[in-house]
Motif scaffolding. Structure first.
Motif, PDB file in Angstrom:
ATOM      1  N   ASN A 170       3.539 -14.333 -11.909  1.00  0.00           N
ATOM      2  CA  ASN A 170       4.489 -13.235 -11.708  1.00  0.00           C
ATOM      3  C   ASN A 170       4.865 -13.212 -10.238  1.00  0.00           C
ATOM      4  N   SER A 171       6.139 -12.989  -9.942  1.00  0.00           N
ATOM      5  CA  SER A 171       6.559 -13.055  -8.538  1.00  0.00           C
ATOM      6  C   SER A 171       6.108 -11.833  -7.745  1.00  0.00           C
ATOM      7  N   ASN A 172       6.041 -10.655  -8.364  1.00  0.00           N
ATOM      8  CA  ASN A 172       5.650  -9.432  -7.667  1.00  0.00           C
ATOM      9  C   ASN A 172       4.479  -8.787  -8.392  1.00  0.00           C
ATOM     10  N   VAL A 173       3.337  -8.697  -7.707  1.00  0.00           N
ATOM     11  CA  VAL A 173       2.121  -8.181  -8.336  1.00  0.00           C
ATOM     12  C   VAL A 173       1.450  -7.189  -7.397  1.00  0.00           C
ATOM     13  N   LEU A 174       0.945  -6.107  -7.978  1.00  0.00           N
ATOM     14  CA  LEU A 174       0.105  -5.156  -7.265  1.00  0.00           C
ATOM     15  C   LEU A 174      -1.198  -5.039  -8.029  1.00  0.00           C
ATOM     16  N   LEU A 175      -2.318  -5.357  -7.355  1.00  0.00           N
ATOM     17  CA  LEU A 175      -3.634  -5.175  -7.954  1.00  0.00           C
ATOM     18  C   LEU A 175      -4.275  -3.944  -7.332  1.00  0.00           C
ATOM     19  N   ASP A 176      -4.741  -3.042  -8.194  1.00  0.00           N
ATOM     20  CA  ASP A 176      -5.428  -1.823  -7.773  1.00  0.00           C
ATOM     21  C   ASP A 176      -6.917  -2.012  -8.029  1.00  0.00           C
ATOM     22  N   PHE A 177      -7.696  -2.219  -6.968  1.00  0.00           N
ATOM     23  CA  PHE A 177      -9.140  -2.362  -7.086  1.00  0.00           C
ATOM     24  C   PHE A 177      -9.744  -0.963  -7.061  1.00  0.00           C
ATOM     25  N   TYR A 178     -10.494  -0.609  -8.112  1.00  0.00           N
ATOM     26  CA  TYR A 178     -10.980   0.758  -8.296  1.00  0.00           C
ATOM     27  C   TYR A 178     -12.347   0.744  -8.986  1.00  0.00           C
ATOM     28  N   ALA A 179     -12.907   1.947  -9.145  1.00  0.00           N
ATOM     29  CA  ALA A 179     -14.104   2.149  -9.971  1.00  0.00           C
ATOM     30  C   ALA A 179     -13.962   3.504 -10.657  1.00  0.00           C
ATOM     31  N   ASP A 180     -14.545   3.617 -11.836  1.00  0.00           N
ATOM     32  CA  ASP A 180     -14.446   4.865 -12.599  1.00  0.00           C
ATOM     33  C   ASP A 180     -15.085   6.040 -11.871  1.00  0.00           C
ATOM     34  N   TRP A 181     -16.127   5.799 -11.082  1.00  0.00           N
ATOM     35  CA  TRP A 181     -16.860   6.856 -10.388  1.00  0.00           C
ATOM     36  C   TRP A 181     -16.214   7.268  -9.068  1.00  0.00           C
ATOM     37  N   CYS A 182     -15.170   6.586  -8.664  1.00  0.00           N
ATOM     38  CA  CYS A 182     -14.526   6.796  -7.359  1.00  0.00           C
ATOM     39  C   CYS A 182     -13.501   7.934  -7.443  1.00  0.00           C
ATOM     40  N   GLY A 183     -13.783   9.041  -6.759  1.00  0.00           N
ATOM     41  CA  GLY A 183     -12.878  10.196  -6.766  1.00  0.00           C
ATOM     42  C   GLY A 183     -11.474   9.872  -6.287  1.00  0.00           C
ATOM     43  N   PRO A 184     -11.312   9.247  -5.110  1.00  0.00           N
ATOM     44  CA  PRO A 184      -9.965   8.899  -4.649  1.00  0.00           C
ATOM     45  C   PRO A 184      -9.233   7.963  -5.612  1.00  0.00           C
ATOM     46  N   CYS A 185      -9.983   7.069  -6.270  1.00  0.00           N
ATOM     47  CA  CYS A 185      -9.366   6.165  -7.254  1.00  0.00           C
ATOM     48  C   CYS A 185      -8.778   6.975  -8.412  1.00  0.00           C
ATOM     49  N   GLN A 186      -9.522   7.975  -8.859  1.00  0.00           N
ATOM     50  CA  GLN A 186      -9.058   8.818  -9.965  1.00  0.00           C
ATOM     51  C   GLN A 186      -7.861   9.668  -9.537  1.00  0.00           C
ATOM     52  N   THR A 187      -7.845  10.080  -8.266  1.00  0.00           N
ATOM     53  CA  THR A 187      -6.710  10.834  -7.735  1.00  0.00           C
ATOM     54  C   THR A 187      -5.448   9.976  -7.725  1.00  0.00           C
ATOM     55  N   LEU A 188      -5.606   8.708  -7.406  1.00  0.00           N
ATOM     56  CA  LEU A 188      -4.474   7.777  -7.334  1.00  0.00           C
ATOM     57  C   LEU A 188      -3.997   7.311  -8.709  1.00  0.00           C
ATOM     58  N   LEU A 189      -4.850   7.407  -9.709  1.00  0.00           N
ATOM     59  CA  LEU A 189      -4.572   6.875 -11.047  1.00  0.00           C
ATOM     60  C   LEU A 189      -3.240   7.335 -11.647  1.00  0.00           C
TER      61      LEU A 189
END
Length: 104
Positions: free
Chosen positions: A17-36
């Motif tokens: 794919n020419s344009n890709v964004l990978l979001d590295f996260y964890a289920d227990w991560c508060g900021p990750c859940q905020t960004l979800l």
């Protein structure tokens, strides 16, 4: 074996794919859940222009290590298979859109 197959799939996503964004996260991560919700919204809205995938660092630690992900959330932007930008921590929707627009 399943982890190995999934990592190969992430690699295929980046390479095919020419344009890709990978979001590295964890289920227990508060900021990750905020960004979800923002990640999900943009993934749906921009699916024709950008491939957005989530990578759980607890399930795929070797893949996270490959890109030196030390804190989460970490967003890595790829253009034509190469990492071009990254952001660690929370980001506003408008700033994230700006970074994605630079991929196109």
């Amino acid at each position: 074996m399943e982890n190995q197959l999934e990592q190969i799939n992430f690699t295929n996503v980046i390479e095919n794919n020419s344009n890709v964004l990978l979001d590295f996260y964890a289920d227990w991560c508060g900021p990750c859940q905020t960004l979800l919700p923002t990640i999900n919204k943009l993934a749906d809205e921009l699916k024709d222009n950008v491939t957005i995938k989530k990578v759980n660092v607890d399930e795929y630690p070797e893949f996270a290590a490959k890109f030196n992900v030390r804190s989460i959330p970490t967003l890595i932007f790829f253009k034509d298979g190469e990492p071009t930008d990254r952001h660690t921590g929370l980001i506003t929707e408008s700033n994230l859109r700006s970074k994605i627009d630079r991929l196109k």
